[in-house]
Design a protein around this motif. Structure first.
Motif, PDB file in Angstrom:
ATOM      1  N   ALA A  39       1.006  -1.124   0.092  1.00  0.00           N
ATOM      2  CA  ALA A  39       0.005   0.121   0.141  1.00  0.00           C
ATOM      3  C   ALA A  39       0.836   1.272  -0.314  1.00  0.00           C
ATOM      4  N   ALA A  40       2.086   1.253   0.633  1.00  0.00           N
ATOM      5  CA  ALA A  40       2.996   2.434   0.748  1.00  0.00           C
ATOM      6  C   ALA A  40       3.590   2.446  -0.579  1.00  0.00           C
ATOM      7  N   LEU A  41       3.916   1.484  -1.246  1.00  0.00           N
ATOM      8  CA  LEU A  41       4.424   1.476  -2.534  1.00  0.00           C
ATOM      9  C   LEU A  41       3.504   2.151  -3.714  1.00  0.00           C
ATOM     10  N   ILE A  42       2.318   1.625  -3.541  1.00  0.00           N
ATOM     11  CA  ILE A  42       1.054   2.165  -4.328  1.00  0.00           C
ATOM     12  C   ILE A  42       0.965   3.653  -4.211  1.00  0.00           C
ATOM     13  N   GLY A  43       0.961   3.799  -2.839  1.00  0.00           N
ATOM     14  CA  GLY A  43       0.618   5.384  -2.608  1.00  0.00           C
ATOM     15  C   GLY A  43       1.617   6.231  -2.937  1.00  0.00           C
ATOM     16  N   VAL A  44       2.826   6.024  -2.927  1.00  0.00           N
ATOM     17  CA  VAL A  44       3.865   6.732  -3.423  1.00  0.00           C
ATOM     18  C   VAL A  44       3.642   7.096  -4.845  1.00  0.00           C
ATOM     19  N   CYS A  45       3.454   5.780  -5.542  1.00  0.00           N
ATOM     20  CA  CYS A  45       3.542   5.927  -7.214  1.00  0.00           C
ATOM     21  C   CYS A  45       2.304   6.705  -7.699  1.00  0.00           C
ATOM     22  N   LEU A  46       1.136   6.498  -6.737  1.00  0.00           N
ATOM     23  CA  LEU A  46      -0.022   7.193  -7.340  1.00  0.00           C
ATOM     24  C   LEU A  46       0.053   8.735  -6.809  1.00  0.00           C
ATOM     25  N   SER A  47       0.718   8.941  -5.933  1.00  0.00           N
ATOM     26  CA  SER A  47       0.811  10.534  -5.459  1.00  0.00           C
ATOM     27  C   SER A  47       1.735  11.123  -6.490  1.00  0.00           C
ATOM     28  N   TYR A  48       2.775  10.587  -6.806  1.00  0.00           N
ATOM     29  CA  TYR A  48       3.810  10.956  -7.887  1.00  0.00           C
ATOM     30  C   TYR A  48       3.120  11.298  -9.172  1.00  0.00           C
ATOM     31  N   LEU A  49       2.343  10.284  -9.607  1.00  0.00           N
ATOM     32  CA  LEU A  49       1.468  10.522 -11.044  1.00  0.00           C
ATOM     33  C   LEU A  49       0.313  11.461 -10.835  1.00  0.00           C
ATOM     34  N   PHE A  50      -0.415  11.739  -9.760  1.00  0.00           N
ATOM     35  CA  PHE A  50      -1.603  12.317  -9.812  1.00  0.00           C
ATOM     36  C   PHE A  50      -1.561  13.498  -8.680  1.00  0.00           C
ATOM     37  N   LEU A  51      -0.699  13.909  -7.832  1.00  0.00           N
ATOM     38  CA  LEU A  51      -0.733  14.980  -7.121  1.00  0.00           C
ATOM     39  C   LEU A  51       0.454  15.991  -7.450  1.00  0.00           C
ATOM     40  N   ARG A  52       0.716  16.080  -8.638  1.00  0.00           N
ATOM     41  CA  ARG A  52       1.909  17.191  -9.033  1.00  0.00           C
ATOM     42  C   ARG A  52       1.415  18.568  -8.395  1.00  0.00           C
ATOM     43  N   ARG A  53       0.301  18.886  -8.958  1.00  0.00           N
ATOM     44  CA  ARG A  53       0.023  20.523  -8.348  1.00  0.00           C
ATOM     45  C   ARG A  53      -0.007  20.644  -6.974  1.00  0.00           C
ATOM     46  N   PRO A  54      -0.765  19.646  -6.360  1.00  0.00           N
ATOM     47  CA  PRO A  54      -1.097  19.901  -4.815  1.00  0.00           C
ATOM     48  C   PRO A  54       0.650  19.944  -4.186  1.00  0.00           C
ATOM     49  N   ARG A  55       1.500  18.936  -4.658  1.00  0.00           N
ATOM     50  CA  ARG A  55       2.799  19.140  -4.237  1.00  0.00           C
ATOM     51  C   ARG A  55       3.610  20.273  -4.608  1.00  0.00           C
ATOM     52  N   GLU A  56       3.302  20.892  -5.911  1.00  0.00           N
ATOM     53  CA  GLU A  56       3.967  21.973  -6.044  1.00  0.00           C
ATOM     54  C   GLU A  56       3.403  23.246  -5.307  1.00  0.00           C
ATOM     55  N   ARG A  57       2.232  23.310  -4.988  1.00  0.00           N
ATOM     56  CA  ARG A  57       1.651  24.611  -4.026  1.00  0.00           C
ATOM     57  C   ARG A  57       2.249  24.216  -2.745  1.00  0.00           C
ATOM     58  N   VAL A  58       2.256  22.993  -2.156  1.00  0.00           N
ATOM     59  CA  VAL A  58       2.649  22.833  -0.972  1.00  0.00           C
ATOM     60  C   VAL A  58       4.388  23.333  -1.055  1.00  0.00           C
ATOM     61  N   ALA A  59       5.109  22.827  -1.799  1.00  0.00           N
ATOM     62  CA  ALA A  59       6.517  23.357  -2.010  1.00  0.00           C
ATOM     63  C   ALA A  59       6.794  24.825  -2.234  1.00  0.00           C
ATOM     64  N   LEU A  60       5.765  25.399  -2.837  1.00  0.00           N
ATOM     65  CA  LEU A  60       5.898  26.883  -2.802  1.00  0.00           C
ATOM     66  C   LEU A  60       5.530  27.747  -1.584  1.00  0.00           C
ATOM     67  N   GLY A  61       4.550  27.167  -0.929  1.00  0.00           N
ATOM     68  CA  GLY A  61       4.012  27.693   0.413  1.00  0.00           C
ATOM     69  C   GLY A  61       5.131  27.415   1.476  1.00  0.00           C
ATOM     70  N   LEU A  62       5.950  26.317   1.300  1.00  0.00           N
ATOM     71  CA  LEU A  62       7.110  26.100   2.328  1.00  0.00           C
ATOM     72  C   LEU A  62       8.326  26.992   2.016  1.00  0.00           C
ATOM     73  N   TYR A  63       8.442  27.314   0.719  1.00  0.00           N
ATOM     74  CA  TYR A  63       9.507  28.130   0.291  1.00  0.00           C
ATOM     75  C   TYR A  63       9.408  29.628   0.604  1.00  0.00           C
ATOM     76  N   GLN A  64       8.161  29.866   0.454  1.00  0.00           N
ATOM     77  CA  GLN A  64       7.548  31.305   0.720  1.00  0.00           C
ATOM     78  C   GLN A  64       7.605  31.485   2.210  1.00  0.00           C
ATOM     79  N   ALA A  65       7.365  30.501   2.801  1.00  0.00           N
ATOM     80  CA  ALA A  65       7.501  30.640   4.574  1.00  0.00           C
ATOM     81  C   ALA A  65       8.969  30.726   4.886  1.00  0.00           C
ATOM     82  N   ARG A  66       9.895  29.916   4.169  1.00  0.00           N
ATOM     83  CA  ARG A  66      11.121  30.140   4.879  1.00  0.00           C
ATOM     84  C   ARG A  66      12.004  31.435   4.057  1.00  0.00           C
ATOM     85  N   HIS A  67      11.765  31.717   2.987  1.00  0.00           N
ATOM     86  CA  HIS A  67      12.139  32.992   2.222  1.00  0.00           C
ATOM     87  C   HIS A  67      11.087  34.175   2.140  1.00  0.00           C
TER      88      HIS A  67
END
Length: 99
Positions: A39-67
């Motif tokens: 299930a962990a392997l399936i979850g990682v693969c599916l999140s990599y494939l389908f959660l690109r935009r949410p992951r980028e929004r989170v990364a941008l928010g983290l970057y803006q919080a740090r800088h």
């Protein structure tokens, strides 16, 4: 109504992408630790494939919080940087002449 923070929605999606395959594998009566690994392997693969935009929004928010956006630079900052660069260039030129 306030919008849901990007990190919260991304976390919920990630948990669901792990929990649903885990529930299915456990319903098929697969050993719990094997089901968890698969299930962990399936979850990682599916999140990599389908959660690109949410992951980028989170990364941008983290970057803006740090800088945080810096205010306008000090008026003398540019001239000070130019003076430092000039002094470093002069020192390098004197060092080369001394060789």
């Amino acid at each position: 109504m306030k919008a849901v923070p990007a990190w919260l929605s991304y976390s919920v999606y990630r948990v669901l992408l792990f929990a649903v395959p885990l529930a299915i594998l456990l319903a098929l009566q697969i050993t719990w630790w094997i089901a968890a690994l698969v299930a962990a392997l399936i979850g990682v693969c599916l999140s990599y494939l389908f959660l690109r935009r949410p992951r980028e929004r989170v990364a941008l928010g983290l970057y803006q919080a740090r800088h945080p956006a810096q205010e306008t630079p000090h008026p003398d900052a540019e001239s000070e940087d130019a003076s430092i660069d000039r002094a470093a260039g002069d020192a390098l030129q004197r060092e080369r002449q001394g060789e």
